[in-house]
Design an enzyme around this catalytic site. Structure first.
Site, PDB file in Angstrom:
ATOM      1  N   CYS A   1       2.503  13.100   2.767  1.00  0.00           N
ATOM      2  CA  CYS A   1       4.139  13.093   2.825  1.00  0.00           C
ATOM      3  C   CYS A   1       4.656  13.122   1.546  1.00  0.00           C
ATOM      4  O   CYS A   1       3.979  12.550   0.454  1.00  0.00           O
ATOM      5  CB  CYS A   1       4.454  11.679   3.375  1.00  0.00           C
TER       6      CYS A   1
ATOM      7  N   ASP B   1       3.645   1.277  10.061  1.00  0.00           N
ATOM      8  CA  ASP B   1       3.945   1.450   8.454  1.00  0.00           C
ATOM      9  C   ASP B   1       3.845  -0.119   8.096  1.00  0.00           C
ATOM     10  O   ASP B   1       4.866  -0.921   8.856  1.00  0.00           O
ATOM     11  CB  ASP B   1       4.989   2.133   7.826  1.00  0.00           C
TER      12      ASP B   1
HETATM   13  O1  LIG Z   1       8.324   8.309   0.777  1.00  0.00           O
HETATM   14  C1  LIG Z   1       9.155   7.641   0.745  1.00  0.00           C
HETATM   15  O2  LIG Z   1      10.017   8.034  -0.481  1.00  0.00           O
HETATM   16  C2  LIG Z   1       9.971   7.335   1.864  1.00  0.00           C
HETATM   17  C3  LIG Z   1      11.362   6.939   1.863  1.00  0.00           C
HETATM   18  C4  LIG Z   1      12.149   6.548   3.012  1.00  0.00           C
HETATM   19  C5  LIG Z   1      11.447   6.211   4.256  1.00  0.00           C
HETATM   20  C6  LIG Z   1      10.076   6.763   4.197  1.00  0.00           C
HETATM   21  C7  LIG Z   1       9.132   6.963   3.267  1.00  0.00           C
HETATM   22  N1  LIG Z   1       7.764   7.268   3.149  1.00  0.00           N
HETATM   23  C8  LIG Z   1       6.963   7.244   4.417  1.00  0.00           C
HETATM   24  O3  LIG Z   1       6.337   5.915   4.146  1.00  0.00           O
HETATM   25  C9  LIG Z   1       5.043   6.388   4.285  1.00  0.00           C
HETATM   26  C10 LIG Z   1       4.063   5.293   3.539  1.00  0.00           C
HETATM   27  O4  LIG Z   1       3.973   5.524   2.418  1.00  0.00           O
HETATM   28  P1  LIG Z   1       3.177   5.049   1.298  1.00  0.00           P
HETATM   29  O5  LIG Z   1       1.836   5.881   1.467  1.00  0.00           O
HETATM   30  O6  LIG Z   1       2.892   3.723   1.373  1.00  0.00           O
HETATM   31  O7  LIG Z   1       3.487   5.447  -0.073  1.00  0.00           O
HETATM   32  C11 LIG Z   1       4.807   7.613   3.708  1.00  0.00           C
HETATM   33  O8  LIG Z   1       3.905   8.547   4.311  1.00  0.00           O
HETATM   34  C12 LIG Z   1       6.011   8.295   4.514  1.00  0.00           C
HETATM   35  O9  LIG Z   1       5.735   8.496   5.712  1.00  0.00           O
END
Ligand SMILES: O=C(O)c1ccccc1N[C@@H]1O[C@H](COP(=O)(O)O)[C@@H](O)[C@H]1O
Length: 222
Positions: A7, A134
């Site tokens: 992502c 998450d």
């Molecule tokens: O990635 C972003 O900037 C974001 C912004 C707003 C909502 C969701 C976002 N990201 C999502 O969160 C998961 C987990 O992130 P991480 O791997 O802990 O950094 C990511 O994969 C997105 O689905």
């Protein structure tokens, strides 16, 4: 086979690496406060630059946070994503409206900090194509996701979930194997764990993450 979503991709190089290394889903973020934000026109340009529009070798997911109709219409016009990820406070009714308006599938993210958070899954049984769990970010956090925060993965172990689901939050090439073992996740999602700085993807980390996921046993999600 465990499926992976990479992502927050913003460059042709990182998108190409993710697809060629086996990501089943690629995520583009449409949220202005994010360091990974892409306007709908820029998201389309990125897909065009990598041939993703024609090949659709991975499912295209656009990550949104309480999107308004104007953003949904622009995303539909420019990107036509396979899925819209709802990462805010959307209700099931709003998610139904998003599906009807865009024609996209729905991934609903539910924040988790404790076992009570899992009670909400029943609300989404007939609404979301996929669920995502998450880590709940602090109330004063800049973003509701993409912050590299994780939660107790064992909360999900053995829980009967109504839809295929993603584990997200703080995953990295080093911990994803353990995270899947402890949670039983059929799908995983990562953003900051494959970056060298906020919003800057590191191709070697993307490859390492997908290699680690590729070695996992597991259920095939539908
Ligand atoms: O990635 C972003 O900037 C974001 C912004 C707003 C909502 C969701 C976002 N990201 C999502 O969160 C998961 C987990 O992130 P991480 O791997 O802990 O950094 C990511 O994969 C997105 O689905």
């Amino acid at each position: 086979m465990t499926l992976a979503k990479i992502c927050g991709l913003t460059t042709p190089e990182s998108l190409t690496v993710a697809v060629e290394a086996g990501a089943a889903f690629v995520g583009l973020v449409a949220f202005e406060k994010s360091p990974r934000h892409l306007a709908p026109e820029d998201a389309r340009r990125l897909l065009d630059q990598t041939g993703m529009v024609e090949s659709r070798r991975a499912k295209v997911v656009v990550v949104t946070v309480d999107p308004d109709d104007a953003l949904l219409d622009a995303l539909t016009r420019h990107v036509a994503p396979d899925f819209i990820q709802l990462h805010g406070h959307e209700t099931p009714e709003r998610a139904e409206a998003v599906r009807a308006r865009t024609g996209a599938g729905i991934i609903k993210c539910l924040p988790v900090s404790g076992p009570d958070d899992l009670k909400r899954v029943t609300d989404w049984a007939g609404v979301a194509d996929h669920l995502m769990f998450d880590a709940r970010t602090p109330a004063d956090a800049a973003l509701p996701g993409g912050m590299g925060l994780s939660f107790d993965w064992t909360l999900l172990r053995g829980v009967d979930l109504p839809r295929p689901w993603f584990l997200a939050g703080g995953l990295t090439p080093d911990n994803v194997t353990e995270a899947v073992r402890l949670s039983g996740a059929p799908m995983v999602d990562v953003s900051s764990g494959v970056e060298r700085a906020p919003g800057v993807k590191e191709p070697a980390l993307i490859r390492a993450f997908l290699e680690a996921v590729g070695t996992l046993p597991g259920k095939q999600s539908s």
